[in-house]
Design a protein around this motif. Structure first.
Motif, PDB file in Angstrom:
ATOM      1  N   GLY A 131      17.056   9.004  -5.313  1.00  0.00           N
ATOM      2  CA  GLY A 131      16.363   8.523  -6.502  1.00  0.00           C
ATOM      3  C   GLY A 131      16.670   7.216  -7.169  1.00  0.00           C
ATOM      4  N   GLN A 132      17.759   6.794  -6.939  1.00  0.00           N
ATOM      5  CA  GLN A 132      17.814   5.359  -7.388  1.00  0.00           C
ATOM      6  C   GLN A 132      17.069   4.430  -6.311  1.00  0.00           C
ATOM      7  N   ARG A 133      17.187   4.672  -5.020  1.00  0.00           N
ATOM      8  CA  ARG A 133      16.236   3.916  -4.276  1.00  0.00           C
ATOM      9  C   ARG A 133      15.019   3.984  -4.674  1.00  0.00           C
ATOM     10  N   ALA A 134      14.436   5.000  -4.739  1.00  0.00           N
ATOM     11  CA  ALA A 134      12.975   5.316  -5.188  1.00  0.00           C
ATOM     12  C   ALA A 134      12.577   4.279  -6.356  1.00  0.00           C
ATOM     13  N   VAL A 135      13.473   4.471  -7.471  1.00  0.00           N
ATOM     14  CA  VAL A 135      12.936   3.793  -8.522  1.00  0.00           C
ATOM     15  C   VAL A 135      13.011   2.236  -8.416  1.00  0.00           C
ATOM     16  N   ALA A 136      14.011   1.819  -7.774  1.00  0.00           N
ATOM     17  CA  ALA A 136      14.207   0.513  -7.331  1.00  0.00           C
ATOM     18  C   ALA A 136      12.921  -0.103  -6.661  1.00  0.00           C
ATOM     19  N   SER A 137      12.432   0.770  -5.658  1.00  0.00           N
ATOM     20  CA  SER A 137      11.260   0.333  -4.908  1.00  0.00           C
ATOM     21  C   SER A 137      10.125   0.305  -6.198  1.00  0.00           C
ATOM     22  N   ARG A 138      10.003   1.249  -6.919  1.00  0.00           N
ATOM     23  CA  ARG A 138       8.990   1.125  -7.993  1.00  0.00           C
ATOM     24  C   ARG A 138       9.320  -0.100  -8.848  1.00  0.00           C
ATOM     25  N   ILE A 139      10.206  -0.426  -9.201  1.00  0.00           N
ATOM     26  CA  ILE A 139      10.629  -1.660 -10.009  1.00  0.00           C
ATOM     27  C   ILE A 139      10.039  -2.641  -9.251  1.00  0.00           C
ATOM     28  N   ASN A 140      10.465  -2.892  -8.047  1.00  0.00           N
ATOM     29  CA  ASN A 140      10.173  -4.036  -7.294  1.00  0.00           C
ATOM     30  C   ASN A 140       8.552  -4.122  -7.011  1.00  0.00           C
ATOM     31  N   ALA A 141       7.799  -2.931  -7.080  1.00  0.00           N
ATOM     32  CA  ALA A 141       6.451  -2.956  -6.951  1.00  0.00           C
ATOM     33  C   ALA A 141       5.825  -3.553  -8.278  1.00  0.00           C
ATOM     34  N   ALA A 142       6.596  -3.347  -9.386  1.00  0.00           N
ATOM     35  CA  ALA A 142       6.093  -3.535 -10.939  1.00  0.00           C
ATOM     36  C   ALA A 142       6.161  -5.110 -10.929  1.00  0.00           C
ATOM     37  N   GLN A 143       6.775  -5.687 -10.274  1.00  0.00           N
ATOM     38  CA  GLN A 143       7.115  -7.159 -10.400  1.00  0.00           C
ATOM     39  C   GLN A 143       7.475  -7.581 -11.827  1.00  0.00           C
ATOM     40  N   TYR A 171      18.859  -3.468  -4.948  1.00  0.00           N
ATOM     41  CA  TYR A 171      18.065  -4.327  -5.708  1.00  0.00           C
ATOM     42  C   TYR A 171      17.552  -5.679  -5.150  1.00  0.00           C
ATOM     43  N   GLN A 172      18.327  -6.021  -4.102  1.00  0.00           N
ATOM     44  CA  GLN A 172      18.262  -7.443  -3.757  1.00  0.00           C
ATOM     45  C   GLN A 172      16.744  -8.182  -3.824  1.00  0.00           C
ATOM     46  N   PRO A 173      15.836  -7.205  -3.389  1.00  0.00           N
ATOM     47  CA  PRO A 173      14.344  -7.955  -3.372  1.00  0.00           C
ATOM     48  C   PRO A 173      14.051  -8.274  -4.551  1.00  0.00           C
ATOM     49  N   VAL A 174      14.499  -7.756  -5.808  1.00  0.00           N
ATOM     50  CA  VAL A 174      14.059  -8.036  -7.076  1.00  0.00           C
ATOM     51  C   VAL A 174      15.172  -9.214  -7.512  1.00  0.00           C
ATOM     52  N   PHE A 175      16.472  -8.823  -7.373  1.00  0.00           N
ATOM     53  CA  PHE A 175      17.475  -9.756  -7.778  1.00  0.00           C
ATOM     54  C   PHE A 175      17.278 -11.167  -7.515  1.00  0.00           C
ATOM     55  N   ARG A 176      16.944 -11.384  -6.247  1.00  0.00           N
ATOM     56  CA  ARG A 176      16.954 -12.933  -5.436  1.00  0.00           C
ATOM     57  C   ARG A 176      15.719 -13.644  -6.419  1.00  0.00           C
ATOM     58  N   ALA A 177      15.004 -12.937  -6.836  1.00  0.00           N
ATOM     59  CA  ALA A 177      13.684 -13.251  -7.692  1.00  0.00           C
ATOM     60  C   ALA A 177      13.430 -13.480  -8.975  1.00  0.00           C
ATOM     61  N   ARG A 178      14.314 -12.339  -9.449  1.00  0.00           N
ATOM     62  CA  ARG A 178      14.065 -12.229 -11.096  1.00  0.00           C
ATOM     63  C   ARG A 178      15.577 -12.073 -11.786  1.00  0.00           C
ATOM     64  N   ILE A 179      15.674 -12.451 -12.925  1.00  0.00           N
ATOM     65  CA  ILE A 179      16.882 -12.258 -13.718  1.00  0.00           C
ATOM     66  C   ILE A 179      17.306 -10.836 -14.061  1.00  0.00           C
ATOM     67  N   SER A 180      18.466 -10.580 -14.020  1.00  0.00           N
ATOM     68  CA  SER A 180      18.897  -9.220 -14.505  1.00  0.00           C
ATOM     69  C   SER A 180      20.062  -9.448 -15.369  1.00  0.00           C
ATOM     70  N   ALA A 181      20.154  -8.364 -16.307  1.00  0.00           N
ATOM     71  CA  ALA A 181      21.220  -8.441 -17.418  1.00  0.00           C
ATOM     72  C   ALA A 181      21.588  -7.078 -17.572  1.00  0.00           C
TER      73      ALA A 181
END
Ligand SMILES: [Fe+2]
Length: 432
Positions: A131-143, A171-181
């Protein structure tokens, strides 16, 4: 194939954790930080970002910390603060080791106040589940422009080794490109306060938020004195101050709070800090984030809704939405105000705050978004309002999900997106 294998092993050798964007000590539309973790070897590291005219600009100062916690293979954490970015714009950056580029990515600077922004908010995620991986993939797609985590970041507790296995790789595909907190949850702090596991409380090692919160509030450390000392030496000024902070991103002022038991939010000095933080912001929207959901319709964790003590402050300062987690599903309240009955001061550790909720269009919406990856609870309550408390407007517990927010100065559009990509809920708040 051989070339691919060689490239993969080279990347592996260069990094323990590939570069990821953070708010850093002084977040602003032209400034943020990039961190990475590298093997414990002497090397000359540099980070360059591309200016508007295409020139590569080196970051002047890179802070290095050597991780030598007992039981952990030594490695190094590097932190570079980038300045002079074009507000809200994408920028290319590259990391060099001994003069050779070893990593390149495209990041995005913090949006200025009037620019629209998209956020993903995902609670209780780091279980390493499908579930975490699936949501991570959706987050990445949402940009999204930034990812915000209302606590229980990794499971079973906030050890460094769990960040390295269930957090950064996913989350690396997102975190390399966008801020997380993130806000800290009970699994990050309370269930990781014993430094007999010396890589616990890794929150203070891997996150880099601004240190602009109230000082002097600490996790009650346990464990061998030498390990406590090693933890403090590595965390530096981040412990304990990094647990509460605030920042602006686009039209939103975000206030991040620690809702663990050690934080007694009946304390006048802490309440005053929160009041000042919210009062001083002129952002069109104010969001507050903490872990323990204060209003929900689940039996589980019903005794942990103590941050209701802050509701009058949220209401007085026009907070639009509070985001929380802790209960592993999605729930949203109607806009409400909360009238507390007299409660003891200080609060006991397990006391719910009694009182009355009043539906009011000018009230605060409480979004519980705790379905990011850990095992879901209360699936049977989905779609059955008769099982909800009156303040609940929506309840989804049949699949993992995250919250997507599109914010512009006039309008918030908030959607709950499921692991299967479906929209599970949607609502809007217009500026009054
Ligand atoms: Fe929790």
């Amino acid at each position: 194939m051989l070339l691919l294998a060689l490239l993969a092993s080279f990347a592996q050798a260069a990094f323990v954790t590939e570069p990821y964007l953070q708010l850093g000590p002084r977040p602003a539309p032209d400034r943020l930080s990039i961190l990475w973790h590298a093997p414990d070897a002497d090397a000359t590291w540099a980070l360059e970002h591309q200016s508007a005219d295409g020139a590569w600009m080196p970051v002047q100062r890179i802070v290095q910390r050597r991780v030598t916690l007992r039981g952990t293979r030594p490695f190094r954490i590097y932190e570079a603060e980038l300045a002079g970015l074009r507000p809200g714009a994408e920028f290319d950056y590259r990391v060099l080791r001994d003069g050779a580029p070893v990593f390149t990515a495209r990041g995005k600077a913090i949006a200025p106040p009037q620019a629209p922004a998209r956020f993903a908010v995902v609670g209780d995620p780091g279980a390493g589940s499908a579930g975490q991986r699936a949501v991570a993939s959706r987050i990445n797609a949402a940009q999204p422009d930034a990812v915000i985590v209302p606590g229980d970041i990794v499971y079973p507790n906030g050890r460094l080794k769990h960040y390295l296995s269930k957090w950064f790789p996913i989350y690396q595909p997102v975190f390399r490109a966008r801020i997380s907190a993130a806000a800290p949850g009970n699994h990050d702090f309370e269930e990781c306060a014993d430094l007999a596991q010396p890589d616990c409380l890794a929150y203070f090692h891997v996150w880099s938020p601004p240190l602009n919160g109230p000082a002097g509030n600490a996790v009650a450390l346990m464990g061998p004195a030498a390990d406590q000392q090693a933890f403090k030496a590595l965390a530096g000024a981040k412990f304990p101050q990094a647990a509460n902070y605030s920042f602006d991103y686009g039209p939103v002022h975000w206030t991040i709070l620690d809702s663990n038991h050690v934080m007694d939010w009946t304390r006048p000095d802490l309440r005053q800090w929160l009041e000042n933080d919210l009062a001083q912001s002129h952002a069109p929207w104010k969001f507050v984030v903490f872990h323990h959901a204060p209003f929900h319709s689940s039996g589980k964790h019903a005794e942990h809704q103590r941050l209701r003590v802050l509701s009058p402050i949220f209401e007085a300062h026009g907070v639009a939405v509070v985001f929380a987690g802790h209960v592993h599903n999605y729930q949203r309240t109607h806009p409400i105000r909360f009238v507390a009955e007299p409660y003891p001061t200080p609060l006991g550790s397990q006391q719910p705050i009694p009182g009355q909720t009043i539906r009011d269009p000018n009230g605060v919406v409480y979004v519980l978004t705790g379905a990011g990856g850990a095992g879901l609870v209360d699936g049977a309550k989905t779609g059955r309002p008769s099982t909800w408390l009156p303040f609940t407007a929506h309840f989804e517990a049949r699949q993992h999900s995250f919250t997507q927010i599109d914010a512009n100065p006039e309008l918030l559009r908030i959607r709950q997106i499921g692991a299967d990509g479906r929209e599970l809920d949607s609502f809007q708040i217009a500026r009054k």
